[in-house]
Write an enzyme that holds these catalytic residues in place. Structure first.
Site, PDB file in Angstrom:
ATOM      1  N   GLY A 119       0.825  -1.209   0.000  1.00 43.26           N
ATOM      2  CA  GLY A 119       0.000   0.000   0.000  1.00 43.26           C
ATOM      3  C   GLY A 119       0.856   1.254   0.000  1.00 43.26           C
TER       4      GLY A 119
ATOM      5  N   ASN B  85       0.439 -10.334 -11.201  1.00 46.55           N
ATOM      6  CA  ASN B  85       1.621 -10.884 -11.861  1.00 46.55           C
ATOM      7  C   ASN B  85       1.237 -12.284 -12.363  1.00 46.55           C
ATOM      8  OD1 ASN B  85       1.838 -12.676  -9.707  1.00 46.55           O
ATOM      9  ND2 ASN B  85       3.432 -11.499  -8.670  1.00 46.55           N
TER      10      ASN B  85
ATOM     11  N   GLY C  57       7.357  -9.739 -15.299  1.00 45.88           N
ATOM     12  CA  GLY C  57       8.777  -9.677 -14.955  1.00 45.88           C
ATOM     13  C   GLY C  57       9.614  -9.313 -16.169  1.00 45.88           C
TER      14      GLY C  57
ATOM     15  N   ALA D  82       9.274  -3.855  -4.481  1.00 49.47           N
ATOM     16  CA  ALA D  82       8.462  -2.678  -4.848  1.00 49.47           C
ATOM     17  C   ALA D  82       8.484  -2.352  -6.342  1.00 49.47           C
ATOM     18  CB  ALA D  82       8.853  -1.432  -4.043  1.00 49.47           C
ATOM     19  N   ALA D  83       9.098  -3.196  -7.165  1.00 53.32           N
ATOM     20  CA  ALA D  83       9.088  -2.922  -8.612  1.00 53.32           C
ATOM     21  C   ALA D  83       7.644  -2.955  -9.140  1.00 53.32           C
ATOM     22  CB  ALA D  83       9.943  -3.949  -9.342  1.00 53.32           C
ATOM     23  N   GLY D  84       6.873  -3.951  -8.694  1.00 51.71           N
ATOM     24  CA  GLY D  84       5.476  -4.051  -9.137  1.00 51.71           C
ATOM     25  C   GLY D  84       4.645  -2.887  -8.610  1.00 51.71           C
ATOM     26  N   ASP D  85       4.916  -2.464  -7.387  1.00 48.14           N
ATOM     27  CA  ASP D  85       4.168  -1.335  -6.804  1.00 48.14           C
ATOM     28  C   ASP D  85       4.463  -0.047  -7.571  1.00 48.14           C
ATOM     29  OD1 ASP D  85       3.297  -3.115  -4.816  1.00 48.14           O
ATOM     30  OD2 ASP D  85       5.042  -2.674  -3.551  1.00 48.14           O
TER      31      ASP D  85
HETATM   32  O1  RIB Z   1       5.755  -5.185  -2.721  1.00 45.63           O
HETATM   33  C1  RIB Z   1       6.815  -5.025  -1.819  1.00 45.63           C
HETATM   34  C2  RIB Z   1       6.312  -4.984  -0.402  1.00 45.63           C
HETATM   35  O2  RIB Z   1       5.773  -6.246  -0.055  1.00 45.63           O
HETATM   36  C3  RIB Z   1       7.363  -4.728   0.650  1.00 45.63           C
HETATM   37  O3  RIB Z   1       7.606  -3.353   0.861  1.00 45.63           O
HETATM   38  C4  RIB Z   1       6.846  -5.468   1.871  1.00 45.63           C
HETATM   39  O4  RIB Z   1       6.460  -4.656   2.924  1.00 45.63           O
HETATM   40  C5  RIB Z   1       5.698  -6.331   1.351  1.00 45.63           C
HETATM   41  O5  RIB Z   1       4.490  -5.832   1.705  1.00 45.63           O
END
Ligand code: RIB
Length: 296
Positions: free
Chosen positions: A40, A179, A213, A240-243
């Site tokens: 989040g 993914n 990926g 955090a690449a996907g985020d």
């Molecule tokens: O998507 C990466 C995140 O997954 C990390 O920051 C970790 O906290 C988990 O929630």
């Protein structure tokens, strides 16, 4: 774009390791650092860095002020973050020499969301606003149903995948962001084309953003199908690449359309992969534009 992200906030403890720990093995870590993370929080940071107006809602424990401060630093509105008794969510993250990771998440305060809290927060939002959700808080079903009744544009990232996701009202979503692993769990399919077809049969009208990926990404949006190859970079830490991809894609979608939003999101995600940490690895828009000007 006005975005509410009702999502997790985690303290990430990141250990560098030669390889991720095997069952029964004891392994020494080369280093240990802590970062602000949570799917989040990372997505809120990425949306804000990409230029969206972002409100983050969720819960932290008394140990989680650094998480709120991190969002403040990036210009995310934190008025809807509650402080509960007990500890904040956290993650134990192993990052191996080749940049891959293994993550163990403990929900903590992220799992204490109440329906009253949701009602109070959503009262400040209107039809057309975006609602971002991941699977690291409780009450996701209530949020999806309520958002649908209010006419919000709902984006759900069912990560980490749990079997309960299969019984959520996924057909009520505007977008699902998955993914390959999550898509396979939801549809039983493995190829991108089969996954997109299965989603449209099962959840007609739900737009799909599929990240693959190193094989890039695919989006099915209002009947349009677009594919974007990944940019090649040396992976330092894929956390955090996907985020980052999600935040940049949605912040750019309205402005530049689906094809270009995919390209911008891929560049942002490539930059995140080449840096350590979760939210700290999210690039600025200027960095993304400069990357795009030197990469095909
Ligand atoms: O998507 C990466 C995140 O997954 C990390 O920051 C970790 O906290 C988990 O929630």
């Amino acid at each position: 774009m006005r975005a509410l992200n009702f999502g997790s906030l985690n303290i990430d403890y990141v250990y560098s390791v030669a390889h991720t720990v095997k069952p029964g093995e004891t392994l020494s870590a080369g280093s240990c650092s802590s970062f602000c993370g949570g799917k989040g929080l990372n997505q809120s940071v990425a949306l804000a860095r990409a230029g969206a107006e972002v409100f983050h809602a969720g819960s932290i424990g008394s140990d989680g002020e650094m998480l709120r401060e991190k969002l403040d630093e990036f210009g995310v509105n934190t008025d809807f973050i509650s402080v509960t008794t007990g500890q904040s969510g956290h993650a134990i993250i192993q990052v191996s020499d080749d940049g891959q990771n293994a993550i163990l998440v403990y929900g903590g305060a992220n799992k204490t969301i109440t329906e009253k809290q949701i009602d109070d927060v959503l009262a400040s939002f209107n039809a057309g606003d975006f609602l971002f959700l991941q699977n690291e808080i409780n009450s996701v079903e209530y949020l999806i149903r309520k958002a649908k009744s209010m006419g919000l544009t709902t984006v759900f990232n069912p990560s980490p995948f749990t079997p309960e996701i299969l019984s959520l009202p996924l057909g009520s979503l505007s977008f699902i962001v998955v993914n390959e692993t999550e898509a396979n769990e939801l549809t039983g399919k493995t190829s991108a084309n089969d996954i997109i077809s299965a989603f449209s049969e099962k959840y007609s009208g739900v737009n799909v953003l599929l990240t693959l990926g190193e094989d890039g990404s695919v989006c099915s949006f209002n009947g349009e199908f677009c594919r974007q190859p990944a940019f090649r970079v040396k992976a330092v830490d894929t956390t955090a690449a996907g985020d980052t991809f999600t935040g940049f894609f949605f912040a750019f979608l309205d402005r530049v359309g689906v094809r270009e939003a995919l390209r911008v999101a891929s560049a942002a995600s490539a930059l995140a992969v080449s840096r350590a940490g979760a939210s700290d690895s999210v690039p600025t828009v200027d960095e993304v534009m400069s990357f795009l000007s030197t990469h095909e």
